[in-house]
Design a protein around this motif. Sequence first.
Motif, PDB file in Angstrom:
ATOM      1  N   UNK A 545      -4.687 -39.696  62.692  1.00  0.00           N
ATOM      2  CA  UNK A 545      -3.391 -39.739  63.387  1.00  0.00           C
ATOM      3  C   UNK A 545      -3.497 -40.606  64.637  1.00  0.00           C
ATOM      4  N   UNK A 546      -4.585 -40.448  65.360  1.00  0.00           N
ATOM      5  CA  UNK A 546      -4.783 -41.292  66.539  1.00  0.00           C
ATOM      6  C   UNK A 546      -4.890 -42.766  66.153  1.00  0.00           C
ATOM      7  N   UNK A 547      -5.611 -43.031  65.069  1.00  0.00           N
ATOM      8  CA  UNK A 547      -5.762 -44.420  64.624  1.00  0.00           C
ATOM      9  C   UNK A 547      -4.415 -45.012  64.223  1.00  0.00           C
ATOM     10  N   UNK A 548      -3.532 -44.151  63.681  1.00  0.00           N
ATOM     11  CA  UNK A 548      -2.191 -44.577  63.285  1.00  0.00           C
ATOM     12  C   UNK A 548      -1.231 -44.588  64.475  1.00  0.00           C
ATOM     13  N   UNK A 549      -1.755 -44.224  65.659  1.00  0.00           N
ATOM     14  CA  UNK A 549      -1.017 -44.229  66.923  1.00  0.00           C
ATOM     15  C   UNK A 549       0.133 -43.239  66.944  1.00  0.00           C
ATOM     16  N   UNK A 622      -2.597 -33.865  72.714  1.00  0.00           N
ATOM     17  CA  UNK A 622      -4.007 -34.207  72.541  1.00  0.00           C
ATOM     18  C   UNK A 622      -4.079 -35.713  72.310  1.00  0.00           C
ATOM     19  N   UNK A 623      -4.708 -36.390  73.267  1.00  0.00           N
ATOM     20  CA  UNK A 623      -4.803 -37.840  73.213  1.00  0.00           C
ATOM     21  C   UNK A 623      -6.233 -38.238  72.901  1.00  0.00           C
ATOM     22  N   UNK A 624      -6.380 -39.371  72.230  1.00  0.00           N
ATOM     23  CA  UNK A 624      -7.715 -39.820  71.851  1.00  0.00           C
ATOM     24  C   UNK A 624      -8.540 -40.146  73.089  1.00  0.00           C
ATOM     25  N   UNK A 875     -10.504 -30.083  74.149  1.00  0.00           N
ATOM     26  CA  UNK A 875     -10.686 -29.555  75.502  1.00  0.00           C
ATOM     27  C   UNK A 875     -10.309 -30.568  76.587  1.00  0.00           C
ATOM     28  N   UNK A 876     -10.624 -31.857  76.452  1.00  0.00           N
ATOM     29  CA  UNK A 876     -10.232 -32.791  77.518  1.00  0.00           C
ATOM     30  C   UNK A 876      -8.737 -32.837  77.784  1.00  0.00           C
ATOM     31  N   UNK A 877      -7.912 -32.429  76.824  1.00  0.00           N
ATOM     32  CA  UNK A 877      -6.462 -32.450  77.011  1.00  0.00           C
ATOM     33  C   UNK A 877      -5.876 -31.137  77.477  1.00  0.00           C
ATOM     34  N   UNK A 878      -6.733 -30.139  77.731  1.00  0.00           N
ATOM     35  CA  UNK A 878      -6.235 -28.806  78.126  1.00  0.00           C
ATOM     36  C   UNK A 878      -5.371 -28.878  79.396  1.00  0.00           C
TER      37      UNK A 878
END
Length: 878
Positions: A545-549, A622-624, A875-878
């Motif tokens: 999903x992230x790769x597909x933006x 949640x972001x890459x 976790x980085x997006x919490x």
Amino acid sequence: MIRTILLLHIFLYSIMLSAQTGIYERLPITTGTKADLPSPAEFLGYELGKRFTEYARSVEYFKMLAEKSDRIDIQKYGATYEARPLLMLTISSLENMARIDEIKANQQTLVARTQVQGKDKEEVNLDRHPVVNSYSYNIHGNEASSTEAAMQVAWELATTTDPALLDALQKTVNLLFVCINPDGRDRYVYWANSVARQTGGEEPRDLEHYAPWPNGRTNHYWFDLNRDWVWGVHPESRGHTAAYQEWMPQVHTDYHEQGYDANYFTVPGTTPRNLLLPDAYEGWADTFGRANIAEFNKKGLTYFTRDRFDFYYPSYGSSYPSVMGAIGMLTEQGGIGGHRAVETEDGYVLTLRQRVYDHYTTSIAQVKAAARNRRELIDYSLEAWNPLNSKSAVNAYVIEDDGSEFFGDVLKMLLLNGVEVLQTKEKVSSSATNFRDGKRSNRTFPVGSLIVGTEQPRHLFVNSILSRDLQIEDSVMYDMSTWSAPLAYNLEAYSVTSPLSVDTEPVVWTEKQGKVIPLGSAAARAYAYVIRWNQRTAPKALAKLWKMEYRVRAAHQPFTADDGTLFPAGSLIVLAGRNLDRTDIDADMRKLAEGSEVDVHRLATGRMKEGMDLGSTRNFPVKQPKVALLVEPPFSTYTSGQIYFLFDWETELPVDRIRASTLMQTAIPKFGSRYGLTDLNDYDVLVLPEANNLEAVFGKEEQGKLREWLSAGGTIVAIGSSAEFFSEESGFLKAQEISKPKDKDTTAAAALNYDERTDYFGKKRIPGSALNATVDVSHPLAFGVKSLVYTLKFGNKALVPDANLESVGRYVSEPGNLLAAGYASRPNLDSLAGKTWAGVRPVGRGQIVYFMDNPHYRMFWRGPSRMMQNAVMVVPGM
């Protein structure tokens, strides 16, 4: 004067080297061509031992032998990650090779023939049936002498006119897995040849004896393949296990090298032993060991037995055959780091030529020993395959299908290893022992449960791999003390001692087909698409999903759709209204489902029956992240490889492997960090595998920069010994206390004799044991994980919980209930009970994620492994 002394030293050394290598001239490497088949020396253009042979050249040689010799057949049984072919040679007499398919079919008939099945013992003519004898060479790439030896062994067997060896070929079928790990081998060999000195590098301090990180021992993903025979994580393992299962040999030896100061090791080994094996195993191991010794004694070669190496862990190349009913064995030639020649600690010069010759000698000795004992070895395997001879009281293992993400992993592993697995078509009740607490009670198993019975030829394997806890005769061991598959994959499993009467069907593995599931009218406009996070490949779907933006959110809490469909915390939410720039979301989601093997639910409304609505701001984006994995010393090759594999191969999330020596240094002027050294500010997440000395990477100045980066929003994910660094022990974070048992028995330790110290201190460590643990599944670090897990413990340290530490994973609080399987002393259990093994500590706007235990050890201990993906991706997006 100095020049005179130097010349004298060179002269004396040349005499010493000549004398020491003289016996190795007996290796038939200069005999040219026999039976129209060139020897390795004739084909390669150099004598074996003069240099290392690139894998492609050895493949050419093996193919030439198979093409020109009627005694040899060659089979490609797979390919490595780097597309190198995996080859097995089948070598026997002309008569046997003419009917090799019949012999192979007969061997499988013998495997299936048991007293329980009541088949006619005369179905196979045992007087004509050869014993199947096999070898696995070069599973560790930098133990490179054995593939060199395999070339000489194959040529000798193909061309021999010796009556004794011809008779041995008539009585044996010999399988040579010529190189289990071609990628690792070539990594080492190309380096070794590139640094070879014209004048010889026998000085131990020379560059030749220090291969650079990650060395050649491991495969492409830095895994030790000699721990993967059972689990089949990698294509090399799946290939040779499948080929092995087609033959089920009676005899097998795994060929290795050890440090160059050591003499040759041959069986028998030392304790602990798998006590489920037939009592006759030790005697047979001694028989083959003595056959090797007899040849060594004739030639004045040095060796040792019954020391250092145990065969307890069943996923070695030396122990896997034993739990499959064979005589599984190990040889270890001194040689790691030896290059072409090295001076050992006693002044002896060990040569590659000798290493090749020693392995060649034992390989040929094994063919002859197997032939001499042909019928007795066949009888041994027949007895080993007969479940009536099992030492276990278990009748069956039952594994419930509770929707666990790793249920399929265990099923695939069992089928790969030839195990017969049934699935229930109805409920069944029985008295059973629960793997969670070891208690026995009446249990009703649901439809779809797996039944793995022990009344089958591979009962030794079944009991060794599925048993909750094997008996241990010695707590000081070479590897780990437990590997129970239900514990490793965190499944709901039970053992049953009485027969089960239930309607079942055989299980046939089929790959999951992902699909889009509409909730509500399929014709209605889609409001959102939801992916349950507890699906096996959900992290892979997120990476795609992230790769597909796409813009993606994670559910903060569980929620229920209007039709009653429950979605757990962490479920991925793709809101159509937040992705209006997409032209055909339905088509993208179908492609995602099929490509990631996940189910995607299509919802027509954002209003939920229970829990937060899909558009709630509590469902966080949640972001890459930009992720850096530190590698090279002091970081563990193995732990680095597991993380590398998890994200690169399994999750398909880009993770940059950054050399520790380049981190946070001053960038090259003009070009900056992109072309120079690494600036930590380019990354959101820093992953630290286990390390022996993290202070070597993070000195005082680097620690200051690291604190600044953390406080600004960075995330550190630290495993094992690296996690310990971020505590009061190093001073980096004085608020985080580390717990470890206090040695109150110093008086007793001080009074120990020298020969008692190894056992005494060995029993104080935890050698890879399963501990019962709880997980706070409401925390993003634990999304997709069960509330109860088994964590694999090495060592005896843990985090001390406090108000500022988010303790996500804890050991159970009662010491008496803590040990699930393996060995741990009571003081260690008392110290660990109730402490934290996985947690998050906020530091400014950032956080440190602690894993005191590796959550994905060797990629077969998978129960807590989703936590690692959460640490990096959620976790980085919490």
